[in-house]
Design a protein around this motif. Structure first.
Motif, PDB file in Angstrom:
ATOM      1  N   SER A  33       2.129  -0.964   0.084  1.00 17.87           N
ATOM      2  CA  SER A  33       0.820  -1.948   0.317  1.00 17.87           C
ATOM      3  C   SER A  33      -0.542  -1.098  -0.023  1.00 17.87           C
ATOM      4  CB  SER A  33       0.886  -2.503   1.635  1.00 17.87           C
ATOM      5  OG  SER A  33       0.696  -1.818   2.688  1.00 17.87           O
ATOM      6  N   SER A  86      -3.442  -2.015  -2.690  1.00 15.30           N
ATOM      7  CA  SER A  86      -4.923  -1.818  -2.061  1.00 15.30           C
ATOM      8  C   SER A  86      -5.628  -0.849  -2.861  1.00 15.30           C
ATOM      9  CB  SER A  86      -4.717  -1.587  -0.509  1.00 15.30           C
ATOM     10  OG  SER A  86      -4.523  -2.812   0.233  1.00 15.30           O
ATOM     11  N   LYS A 134      -6.713  -2.336  -6.271  1.00 21.03           N
ATOM     12  CA  LYS A 134      -7.634  -3.440  -6.068  1.00 21.03           C
ATOM     13  C   LYS A 134      -9.027  -2.433  -6.116  1.00 21.03           C
ATOM     14  CE  LYS A 134      -5.648  -7.520  -4.033  1.00 21.03           C
ATOM     15  NZ  LYS A 134      -5.982  -8.531  -3.176  1.00 21.03           N
ATOM     16  N   HIS A 189      -7.428   1.305   5.007  1.00 25.36           N
ATOM     17  CA  HIS A 189      -7.560  -0.085   5.065  1.00 25.36           C
ATOM     18  C   HIS A 189      -9.226  -0.427   5.307  1.00 25.36           C
ATOM     19  CE1 HIS A 189      -6.728  -4.296   4.642  1.00 25.36           C
ATOM     20  NE2 HIS A 189      -7.628  -4.481   5.625  1.00 25.36           N
ATOM     21  N   VAL A 217      -9.552  -6.951   0.078  1.00 26.36           N
ATOM     22  CA  VAL A 217      -8.221  -6.944   0.717  1.00 26.36           C
ATOM     23  C   VAL A 217      -8.461  -7.254   2.222  1.00 26.36           C
ATOM     24  CG1 VAL A 217      -7.703  -4.738  -0.566  1.00 26.36           C
ATOM     25  CG2 VAL A 217      -8.872  -4.490   1.498  1.00 26.36           C
ATOM     26  N   ASP A 233      -2.838  -7.852   2.421  1.00 23.65           N
ATOM     27  CA  ASP A 233      -2.724  -6.984   1.486  1.00 23.65           C
ATOM     28  C   ASP A 233      -2.087  -5.561   2.443  1.00 23.65           C
ATOM     29  OD1 ASP A 233      -4.065  -7.803  -1.102  1.00 23.65           O
ATOM     30  OD2 ASP A 233      -5.285  -8.284   0.411  1.00 23.65           O
TER      31      ASP A 233
END
Lengths: 167, 167
Positions: free
Chosen positions: A17, A21, A24, A148, A158, A162
């Motif tokens: 994941s 991310s 992106k 994140h 995200v 995600d």
């Protein structure tokens, strides 16, 4: 019930994941004409580590966790990545390393004594069970969560889905 | 090797460290004459959840995780906390609930089918093993890490050591 199942699939899920991310994030930087280095150097707070280091550390905690729990030699990986491509390669290398383990290699992990560096001049010894629950997973999730958080703070689109990856 | 050991001690460790970090945050707010509500309402990004919700969700993922894995009734806790004191009570209540479990209650957790809400109008069924590794722990650590990130961003003097708690 296999010890392996509590460790390796968890590392693999979150590294997958994290990779998605970061793809992106790279596309976002390109579309907004943000220098990749600016995004990769972003931090939640000035004395926290930047995105690049969060990714490197997530890879390290997964690699070293699996190595120590299986009684394997602990790989040393220099932290040289300076681009999205290089971070993707670091993650891919980590995933390939993790996929090389067989569940049986973790059969005695729960009770194995593991001595590991827990500070600049300090080592700690825990059973494998304690090492996974008290040290490896919390640190690993800390760095993927902080990565994140940095992406979110930078405006990358995200969300929790995600972060969790495919279920 | 007990399934319990992979779940309950992990929840307890991080809830203990979260409680200690929130005590530091409360003292910091008082010393800087910051309204507690300002800190409790802080977010990493405008469309992310504020600190209060991160704490409530960490408590919820721990409570519901332990309940589902042990086949117990899943407690429902209203999210009414509006102060540091009330959040500390919520954490203390969660810790007391978790401490009420005995390892034997998790003996069949690995293979138990667990059906849980995974979205506004969606449920997912996983084995207990998958539920813990793929859903409960990643979500739990996400919220304690994000709470930590918010405190760091607000200038509270907490570091990785505070995040991990006593080892």
């Amino acid at each position: 019930m296999s010890f392996y199942d509590f460790a390796v699939p968890a590392y693999l899920q979150m590294l997958g994941s994290l990779s998605a991310s970061l793809k992106k994030a790279e596309a976002y930087a390109a579309s907004r004409k943000i220098e990749p280095a600016t995004l990769l150097g972003s931090r939640l707070f000035p004395d926290m580590l930047p995105l690049t280091r969060q990714v490197q550390l997530a890879c390290d905690f997964a690699t070293k966790g699996a190595a120590r729990l299986s009684g394997s030699e602990v790989p040393v990986t220099p932290d040289t990545e300076t681009s999205f491509d290089e971070l993707q390669q670091r993650i891919a290398k980590t995933i390939a390393y993790l996929k090389g383990f067989k569940p049986a290699q973790f059969d005695s992990a729960a009770t194995r004594d593991i001595t590991f560096p827990s500070g600049p001049a300090k080592t700690t010894t825990l059973t494998g069970q304690q090492f996974l629950s008290r040290f490896s997973l919390p640190n690993f999730y800390f760095h993927v969560s902080t990565a994140h958080g940095i992406l979110r703070m930078c405006g990358v689109d995200v969300g929790k889905h995600d972060f969790l990856g495919a279920n």
